[in-house]
Design an enzyme around this catalytic site. Sequence first.
Site, short mmCIF file in Angstrom:
data_model
loop_
_atom_site.label_atom_id
_atom_site.label_comp_id
_atom_site.label_asym_id
_atom_site.label_seq_id
_atom_site.Cartn_x
_atom_site.Cartn_y
_atom_site.Cartn_z
N HIS A 114 9.40 7.14 7.77
CA HIS A 114 9.97 7.21 6.42
C HIS A 114 11.45 7.51 6.54
O HIS A 114 11.94 7.93 7.61
CB HIS A 114 9.23 8.27 5.58
CG HIS A 114 7.87 7.79 5.15
ND1 HIS A 114 7.60 7.40 3.87
CD2 HIS A 114 6.73 7.58 5.85
CE1 HIS A 114 6.35 7.00 3.78
NE2 HIS A 114 5.79 7.09 4.98
N ARG A 153 0.83 -1.21 0.00
CA ARG A 153 0.00 0.00 0.00
C ARG A 153 0.86 1.25 0.00
O ARG A 153 0.99 1.92 -1.03
CB ARG A 153 -0.95 -0.02 1.22
CG ARG A 153 -2.06 1.03 1.18
CD ARG A 153 -1.68 2.41 1.62
NE ARG A 153 -1.06 2.44 2.96
CZ ARG A 153 -0.53 3.54 3.50
NH1 ARG A 153 -0.52 4.69 2.83
NH2 ARG A 153 0.01 3.51 4.73
N ASP A 154 1.49 1.55 1.10
CA ASP A 154 2.27 2.79 1.21
C ASP A 154 3.42 2.80 0.20
O ASP A 154 3.83 3.83 -0.31
CB ASP A 154 2.86 2.90 2.63
CG ASP A 154 3.21 4.33 3.00
OD1 ASP A 154 3.65 4.56 4.13
OD2 ASP A 154 3.04 5.23 2.15
N ASN A 183 9.29 4.40 2.98
CA ASN A 183 9.41 3.95 4.35
C ASN A 183 10.76 3.32 4.55
O ASN A 183 11.44 2.95 3.59
CB ASN A 183 8.35 2.87 4.60
CG ASN A 183 6.99 3.46 4.81
OD1 ASN A 183 6.71 4.01 5.86
ND2 ASN A 183 6.15 3.41 3.80
N CYS A 199 4.18 9.20 0.51
CA CYS A 199 2.80 9.66 0.34
C CYS A 199 2.75 10.64 -0.83
O CYS A 199 3.54 11.59 -0.88
CB CYS A 199 2.32 10.36 1.60
SG CYS A 199 0.66 11.06 1.41
N HIS A 253 6.07 4.53 12.50
CA HIS A 253 5.97 4.47 11.02
C HIS A 253 6.90 5.53 10.48
O HIS A 253 6.54 6.70 10.32
CB HIS A 253 4.51 4.75 10.62
CG HIS A 253 4.25 4.73 9.14
ND1 HIS A 253 3.68 3.67 8.49
CD2 HIS A 253 4.47 5.69 8.22
CE1 HIS A 253 3.56 3.98 7.18
NE2 HIS A 253 4.03 5.19 7.00
C1 LIG Z 1 -10.63 11.00 1.29
C2 LIG Z 1 -11.08 11.53 -0.06
C3 LIG Z 1 -11.93 10.50 -0.80
C4 LIG Z 1 -11.92 12.76 0.17
O1 LIG Z 1 -12.05 13.41 -1.08
P1 LIG Z 1 -13.27 14.42 -1.28
O2 LIG Z 1 -13.15 15.00 -2.65
O3 LIG Z 1 -13.34 15.35 -0.12
O4 LIG Z 1 -14.48 13.40 -1.19
P2 LIG Z 1 -15.94 13.61 -1.72
O5 LIG Z 1 -16.80 12.96 -0.71
O6 LIG Z 1 -16.20 15.04 -2.08
O7 LIG Z 1 -15.96 12.72 -3.08
C5 LIG Z 1 -15.22 13.14 -4.21
C6 LIG Z 1 -15.24 11.98 -5.18
O8 LIG Z 1 -14.50 10.89 -4.59
C7 LIG Z 1 -15.36 9.77 -4.43
N1 LIG Z 1 -15.00 9.13 -3.16
C8 LIG Z 1 -15.16 9.63 -1.91
N2 LIG Z 1 -14.69 8.76 -1.00
C9 LIG Z 1 -14.22 7.70 -1.70
C10 LIG Z 1 -13.61 6.47 -1.33
N3 LIG Z 1 -13.35 6.19 -0.04
N4 LIG Z 1 -13.27 5.60 -2.29
C11 LIG Z 1 -13.51 5.88 -3.59
N5 LIG Z 1 -14.07 7.03 -4.02
C12 LIG Z 1 -14.43 7.93 -3.07
C13 LIG Z 1 -16.76 10.31 -4.43
O9 LIG Z 1 -17.65 9.31 -4.82
C14 LIG Z 1 -16.64 11.41 -5.44
O10 LIG Z 1 -16.61 10.81 -6.70
P3 LIG Z 1 -17.11 11.66 -8.00
O11 LIG Z 1 -18.53 12.05 -7.71
O12 LIG Z 1 -16.18 12.87 -8.08
O13 LIG Z 1 -16.94 10.67 -9.13
C15 LIG Z 1 -9.86 11.88 -0.91
O14 LIG Z 1 -9.21 13.00 -0.30
C16 LIG Z 1 -8.86 10.75 -1.02
O15 LIG Z 1 -9.17 9.69 -1.52
N6 LIG Z 1 -7.60 11.01 -0.58
C17 LIG Z 1 -6.53 10.02 -0.72
C18 LIG Z 1 -5.80 9.93 0.55
C19 LIG Z 1 -4.69 8.92 0.44
O16 LIG Z 1 -4.92 7.76 0.13
N7 LIG Z 1 -3.44 9.36 0.76
C20 LIG Z 1 -2.33 8.44 0.86
C21 LIG Z 1 -2.49 7.53 2.08
S1 LIG Z 1 -2.14 8.36 3.61
C22 LIG Z 1 -0.44 8.13 3.73
O17 LIG Z 1 0.22 7.68 2.83
C23 LIG Z 1 0.21 8.44 5.08
C24 LIG Z 1 0.39 7.17 5.91
C25 LIG Z 1 -0.94 6.56 6.30
O18 LIG Z 1 1.13 6.21 5.16
C26 LIG Z 1 1.15 7.47 7.21
C27 LIG Z 1 2.31 8.46 7.05
O19 LIG Z 1 3.32 8.13 6.39
O20 LIG Z 1 2.17 9.53 7.59
#
Ligand SMILES: CC(C)(COP(=O)([O-])OP(=O)([O-])OC[C@H]1O[C@@H](n2cnc3c(N)ncnc32)[C@H](O)[C@@H]1OP(=O)([O-])[O-])[C@@H](O)C(=O)NCCC(=O)NCCSC(=O)C[C@@](C)(O)CC(=O)[O-]
Length: 293
Positions: free
Chosen positions: A206, A12-13, A246, A237, A204
Amino acid sequence: MQHVKIVEVGPRDGLQNEKQQLSVDEKLALIAELAAAGLTHIEAGAFVSPKWVPQMADSADVLAGLDLSGPIHYPVLVPNEKGLDAALVAGVREIAVFGAASESFSQKNINCSIAESLARFEPVIRRARDAGVAVRGYVSCVVACPYEGPIAPAAVASVAQALAEMGCYEISLGDTIGVGTPRQVLAMLEAVAHKVPITQLAGHYHDTYGMAIANICASLEFGLRTFDASVAGLGGCPYAQGASGNVASEDVVYLLHGLGYETGVDLDKLVACAHRIAARLNRAPSRVAKAHH
Ligand SMILES: CC(C)(COP(=O)([O-])OP(=O)([O-])OC[C@H]1O[C@@H](n2cnc3c(N)ncnc32)[C@H](O)[C@@H]1OP(=O)([O-])[O-])[C@@H](O)C(=O)NCCC(=O)NCCSC(=O)C[C@@](C)(O)CC(=O)[O-]
């Protein structure tokens, strides 16, 4: 011999930030190799918007290829109820919600404030637990934010406490941009450990500055016994510019075994896996993978 749990986040990450999109079969082969090396917690995907993170769009297909009722844990990231609905349909047994200690990163990463994210997570955690699904929680930017700079330990503790009180069984503390050194990491851990039992905390880290191993050593001294890592050091990310991967899982396993901890992981098999995925993604192998024959 004390055990240290490694949560493998490479599928995933690691892959979420790779330019090349692996096929579902290639992702499943990677996961199978990691399981064969002895990893028992393997983060398998994310139910997030495909517009935001296209590399995770096939997560339901990946889960369909896994034995979700077996001994291995395959958590997936879920940011909201829409993601939970899809994850439940896919048969998950564990999810991870993911907040941040930085307002700017919360907006950039999940398009909402910290307070809004916690309000979003409340029904997700409640519904997941009611369905018998375990919930892990992430806090990003526990040392510094790519947009705001240094983050106060108290801010990290506040989000970690909120996630734990909502029902997360474990809180993974993410140095998302890999800038921390042991002193900052320990200051953060001290603040968090006043709010959340240390047995519920994970590191966690990086490895952007090559400090992750030092931070893991300091965290071990502090009492942490769970660490996230990514095979071959994959990852970063997409919403944290400059964040490198990571810490490499094989580097962590080599360290832990050298310190006399038990991990359940076969380093030879993990290194072979690291070489294969690094070659597939045209990445240099990690230090341990390079040196360990
Ligand atoms: C959270 C949202 C969806 C909010 O995004 P948003 O635009 O605020 O959501 P929305 O409710 O307005 O929906 C926008 C569109 O997204 C769809 N939607 C809404 N929710 C979902 C869902 N769950 N799955 C699939 N689709 C979704 C929804 O249906 C809509 O589709 P459209 O009408 O435009 O076709 C968006 O900001 C997002 O997906 N962000 C991605 C975040 C991400 O994955 N980041 C990387 C992981 S975090 C990370 O790496 C850090 C970590 C964890 O590893 C720890 C560290 O290192 O710190």
